[in-house]
Design an enzyme around this catalytic site. Structure first.
Site, mmCIF file in Angstrom:
data_model
loop_
_atom_site.group_PDB
_atom_site.id
_atom_site.type_symbol
_atom_site.label_atom_id
_atom_site.label_comp_id
_atom_site.label_asym_id
_atom_site.label_seq_id
_atom_site.Cartn_x
_atom_site.Cartn_y
_atom_site.Cartn_z
ATOM 1 N N VAL A 191 58.611 -5.404 -3.939
ATOM 2 C CA VAL A 191 59.984 -5.827 -4.190
ATOM 3 C C VAL A 191 60.864 -5.051 -3.224
ATOM 4 O O VAL A 191 60.509 -3.956 -2.784
ATOM 5 C CB VAL A 191 60.419 -5.601 -5.657
ATOM 6 N N SER A 192 62.003 -5.621 -2.887
ATOM 7 C CA SER A 192 62.849 -5.012 -1.861
ATOM 8 C C SER A 192 63.642 -3.812 -2.355
ATOM 9 O O SER A 192 63.974 -2.926 -1.581
ATOM 10 C CB SER A 192 63.801 -6.059 -1.286
ATOM 11 N N THR A 193 63.972 -3.790 -3.651
ATOM 12 C CA THR A 193 64.742 -2.670 -4.195
ATOM 13 C C THR A 193 64.148 -2.244 -5.528
ATOM 14 O O THR A 193 63.446 -3.020 -6.181
ATOM 15 C CB THR A 193 66.221 -3.048 -4.437
#
Length: 189
Positions: free
Chosen positions: A13-15
């Site tokens: 996931v990006s964050t």
């Protein structure tokens, strides 16, 4: 030489605010023996989970990703990873999306894979471009994104006055209809 033939998963996931549960469920359902995870942008060079997965994988294993864009955002990076896996006798399996299935690094399979990776990168770039254009258009009309402010200047003045009189943050927050965290942030500013 003995091969291990394990399914190894990789999720990203990006964050840290995003949830990888959908990916985790799909990887578990596909029978992944072990799953590595990153909470970082696909463009980030610091993806410890991916590096650990690459080190863990052995000849005969299969690296499973939920969707191609979880492996990387750049066409070059994804192709480098796919070629490295193939050279080591490790398969790449994509569980969902246009490229669902296994990667074949020869002939038409390689051409199709390369084109799909390029399209995935183009799609992401277009989404970013449209988002930026939309935000710029909204800003030009005087609108800004994000959550509405709950602590206006009047509430802040009241909160500071009540706090100066010794009232508790909990009581002030309840009276103003805001959370304690919001009140603490506003008083710190």
């Amino acid at each position: 030489m003995t091969t291990t033939q394990h399914l190894i998963g990789y999720k990203r996931v990006s964050t840290s605010a995003q949830d990888a549960k959908l990916q985790a469920d799909a990887l578990a359902e596909s029978g992944c023996f072990k799953v590595f995870e990153d909470k970082a942008s696909g463009k980030s060079a610091d993806r410890a989970g991916l590096m650990a997965a690459m080190e863990y994988l052995r000849e005969g294993d299969t690296l499973c990703v939920w969707k191609l864009d979880r492996l990387g955002r750049s066409t070059k990076d994804v192709l480098v990873i796919a070629e490295d896996l193939h050279a080591r006798g490790i398969s790449l399996r994509i569980l969902t999306g246009t490229l669902a299935g296994s990667y074949s690094p020869s002939g038409e399979g390689k051409f199709f894979f390369t084109m799909m990776v390029a399209f995935a990168e183009l799609e992401r770039d277009m989404i970013v471009e449209r988002t930026r254009a939309g935000l710029a258009a909204a800003k030009a009309k005087g609108r800004t994104g994000g959550r509405p402010t709950v602590m206006d200047a009047d509430k802040l003045t009241v909160a500071k006055a009540r706090r100066a009189k010794g009232e508790s943050v909990t009581a002030i927050a309840k009276a103003l209809g805001v959370s304690r965290a919001t009140l603490y942030r506003a008083l710190e500013e």
